[in-house]
Design a protein around this motif. Structure first.
Motif, mmCIF file in Angstrom:
data_model
loop_
_atom_site.group_PDB
_atom_site.id
_atom_site.type_symbol
_atom_site.label_atom_id
_atom_site.label_comp_id
_atom_site.label_asym_id
_atom_site.label_seq_id
_atom_site.Cartn_x
_atom_site.Cartn_y
_atom_site.Cartn_z
ATOM 1 N N GLY A 1 19.879 -31.997 50.727
ATOM 2 C CA GLY A 1 20.103 -31.535 49.361
ATOM 3 C C GLY A 1 19.715 -30.082 49.165
ATOM 4 N N LEU A 2 18.589 -29.672 49.782
ATOM 5 C CA LEU A 2 18.162 -28.276 49.666
ATOM 6 C C LEU A 2 19.135 -27.331 50.363
ATOM 7 N N VAL A 3 19.684 -27.759 51.503
ATOM 8 C CA VAL A 3 20.657 -26.922 52.208
ATOM 9 C C VAL A 3 21.917 -26.742 51.366
ATOM 10 N N GLU A 4 22.328 -27.804 50.673
ATOM 11 C CA GLU A 4 23.481 -27.682 49.767
ATOM 12 C C GLU A 4 23.163 -26.699 48.635
ATOM 13 N N ASP A 5 21.950 -26.786 48.101
ATOM 14 C CA ASP A 5 21.549 -25.842 47.048
ATOM 15 C C ASP A 5 21.524 -24.408 47.573
ATOM 16 N N ARG A 6 21.065 -24.234 48.815
ATOM 17 C CA ARG A 6 21.011 -22.894 49.399
ATOM 18 C C ARG A 6 22.410 -22.312 49.578
ATOM 19 N N LYS A 7 23.345 -23.155 49.965
ATOM 20 C CA LYS A 7 24.721 -22.685 50.137
ATOM 21 C C LYS A 7 25.292 -22.184 48.811
ATOM 22 N N LYS A 8 25.030 -22.930 47.740
ATOM 23 C CA LYS A 8 25.498 -22.500 46.421
ATOM 24 C C LYS A 8 24.788 -21.220 45.979
ATOM 25 N N ALA A 9 23.489 -21.125 46.292
ATOM 26 C CA ALA A 9 22.744 -19.923 45.928
ATOM 27 C C ALA A 9 23.282 -18.697 46.670
ATOM 28 N N GLN A 10 23.648 -18.851 47.935
ATOM 29 C CA GLN A 10 24.216 -17.742 48.692
ATOM 30 C C GLN A 10 25.543 -17.282 48.084
ATOM 31 N N ILE B 1 12.578 -19.046 47.509
ATOM 32 C CA ILE B 1 11.783 -20.273 47.375
ATOM 33 C C ILE B 1 12.465 -21.422 48.117
ATOM 34 N N LEU B 2 13.806 -21.504 47.996
ATOM 35 C CA LEU B 2 14.553 -22.526 48.727
ATOM 36 C C LEU B 2 14.364 -22.369 50.231
ATOM 37 N N GLN B 3 14.427 -21.139 50.702
ATOM 38 C CA GLN B 3 14.231 -20.878 52.133
ATOM 39 C C GLN B 3 12.857 -21.345 52.587
ATOM 40 N N THR B 4 11.838 -21.065 51.783
ATOM 41 C CA THR B 4 10.480 -21.490 52.123
ATOM 42 C C THR B 4 10.366 -23.002 52.139
ATOM 43 N N ASP B 5 10.944 -23.663 51.129
ATOM 44 C CA ASP B 5 10.891 -25.130 51.056
ATOM 45 C C ASP B 5 11.593 -25.769 52.246
ATOM 46 N N ILE B 6 12.730 -25.222 52.632
ATOM 47 C CA ILE B 6 13.464 -25.778 53.770
ATOM 48 C C ILE B 6 12.652 -25.620 55.055
ATOM 49 N N GLY B 7 12.011 -24.476 55.226
ATOM 50 C CA GLY B 7 11.181 -24.271 56.409
ATOM 51 C C GLY B 7 10.016 -25.247 56.479
ATOM 52 N N MET B 8 9.350 -25.466 55.356
ATOM 53 C CA MET B 8 8.236 -26.413 55.325
ATOM 54 C C MET B 8 8.724 -27.836 55.602
ATOM 55 N N LEU B 9 9.880 -28.182 55.048
ATOM 56 C CA LEU B 9 10.427 -29.523 55.248
ATOM 57 C C LEU B 9 10.823 -29.743 56.706
ATOM 58 N N GLU B 10 11.326 -28.717 57.346
ATOM 59 C CA GLU B 10 11.679 -28.840 58.762
ATOM 60 C C GLU B 10 10.448 -29.065 59.627
#
Length: 399
Positions: free
Chosen positions: A148-157, A254-263
């Motif tokens: 879900g976060l990756v989908e949000d990141r794509k839209k943000a880009q 913030i999304l990038q940071t959250d995705i990194g922590m989740l990984e």
């Protein structure tokens, strides 16, 4: 063992729970029939207390059958497992539907019919212990959240590109129209930061390099500054647009940071499951392995590799009646995440494993489109993955 397959004694009390968002439908029965009237209990402490009061009137440790429907069952499942260790059995919605069909109500879905199907399955000894599912559930939740976060990141880009193109027309060119500006790279971050600070006006080389979160060469900086100076001037409302761009840029980071922590979390969770062995596959790192393992484990749910492949929805749809047999397109049954994960693994193997690369080239030479060849490779990959998950033997190219 994952599948219990031991029929219950008729005197055993069976609790069937069909989860809901607010209320759970509950049946309490034994081999002779219902011991209590079917009730709907709240998904709260009061619901658990009411169920415990009902069970107190009947001797013996119950067997609790609950349908694993996304996240709706988790709260009750965790609490009931704590109160009655080892008594909880989980069933997939597909198992409940199949049992309803056997009971003659496949086309009529109600909470009571689901409870009847769960009771039927539990008495046959089917189901999976909750303890085996707990770590996999955690991995599945993390994988789904990252998706879900990756989908949000794509839209943000996409939003950042659109805003930058409005402020500085022509700076952010699409693919095939010159050098692209990658938002996620240090150059892209520096360009966006300068667009916010200078409201779309061209910066100096020093300003661009200072605002880069990573290495940015002077030649690269000079290229983007010269390209920036050749662009048309910013619009009259550039100041307001710059403020909006700054807020969107902060959300993106913030999304990038959250995705990194989740990984990082996914790496730890995968290491505790049988899916860790998939990381030995060429071109399959932690994320691809976790994405597929989260929806495939425990592997004992599938009697063979063909059942696992069918569960992904990549197997062709079949129709057979008397002498008529038809093969259609892929069935697309099951979860899209499961299907995408297997396709991702097939893609990685086609790039980094020589046997799969040769197979991919042979399929393409026969006239298959790239996506068709990848679906065919996915079948071979699924057989290999199934074997690895069952034996827990890492990938061996020579073998």
């Amino acid at each position: 063992m994952a599948m219990l397959d031991v029929a219950l004694d008729p005197a055993t009390v069976v609790v069937a729970v069909d989860p809901g968002k607010v209320m759970n439908r509950v049946w309490v029965s034994n081999g002779a029939g219902l011991l209590e009237e079917p009730v709907s209990l709240p998904v709260a402490r009061s619901g658990i207390a009411a169920l415990e009061k009902m069970l107190a009137a009947h001797a013996g440790e119950p067997v609790i059958a609950i349908e694993a429907t996304g996240s709706l069952h988790r709260a009750w499942a965790a609490e009931l497992e704590r109160l009655h260790p080892g008594s909880l059995r989980l069933f997939a919605p597909s198992e409940t539907k199949a049992a309803r069909t056997q009971l003659g109500s496949g086309r009529f879905k109600t909470d009571d019919r689901d409870c009847a199907a769960l009771t039927y399955l539990a008495r046959q000894g089917a189901g999976r212990p909750h303890a085996e599912e707990s770590l996999v559930e955690q991995l599945r939740a993390a994988v789904r959240h990252r998706r879900g976060l990756v989908e949000d990141r794509k839209k943000a880009q996409q939003r950042l590109h659109d805003q930058l193109n409005t402020m500085v027309p022509g700076l952010s060119a699409p693919a095939g129209h010159g050098r692209c500006l990658s938002i996620e790279r240090p150059t892209g971050q520096a360009v966006l930061e300068c667009a916010v600070v200078f409201a779309g006006r061209p910066p100096t080389r020093r300003s661009l390099i200072v605002r880069s979160p990573g290495r940015l060469s002077k030649a690269n900086a000079d290229y983007w500054i010269q390209r920036w100076r050749d662009c048309l001037p910013p619009p009259p409302d550039a100041e307001q647009r710059a403020r909006r761009l700054g807020r969107d840029l902060e959300r993106y980071r913030i999304l990038q940071t959250d995705i990194g922590m989740l990984e990082d979390e996914i790496t730890v969770l995968l290491a505790g499951t049988d899916g860790q062995v998939l990381t030995s596959l060429p071109g399959v790192a932690v994320l691809r392995a976790a994405a597929f393992a989260a929806h495939s484990l425990p592997i004992a749910r599938f009697p063979d590799a063909e059942h696992l492949y069918s569960a992904t929805g990549l197997a062709p749809a079949m129709y057979e009646s008397a002498t008529l047999r038809k093969r259609g397109r892929i069935s697309r049954q099951g979860l899209a995440e499961h299907r995408d994960a297997l396709m991702g693994i097939a893609w990685g193997l086609s790039l980094y494993s020589p046997p799969f690369a040769d197979r991919n080239a042979a399929l393409r030479a026969r006239g298959m489109a790239p996506i068709q060849a990848r679906v065919a490779l996915a079948r071979n990959a699924c057989r290999l993955i199934y074997r690895m998950l069952v034996t827990q033997q890492p990938f061996d190219e020579q073998a």
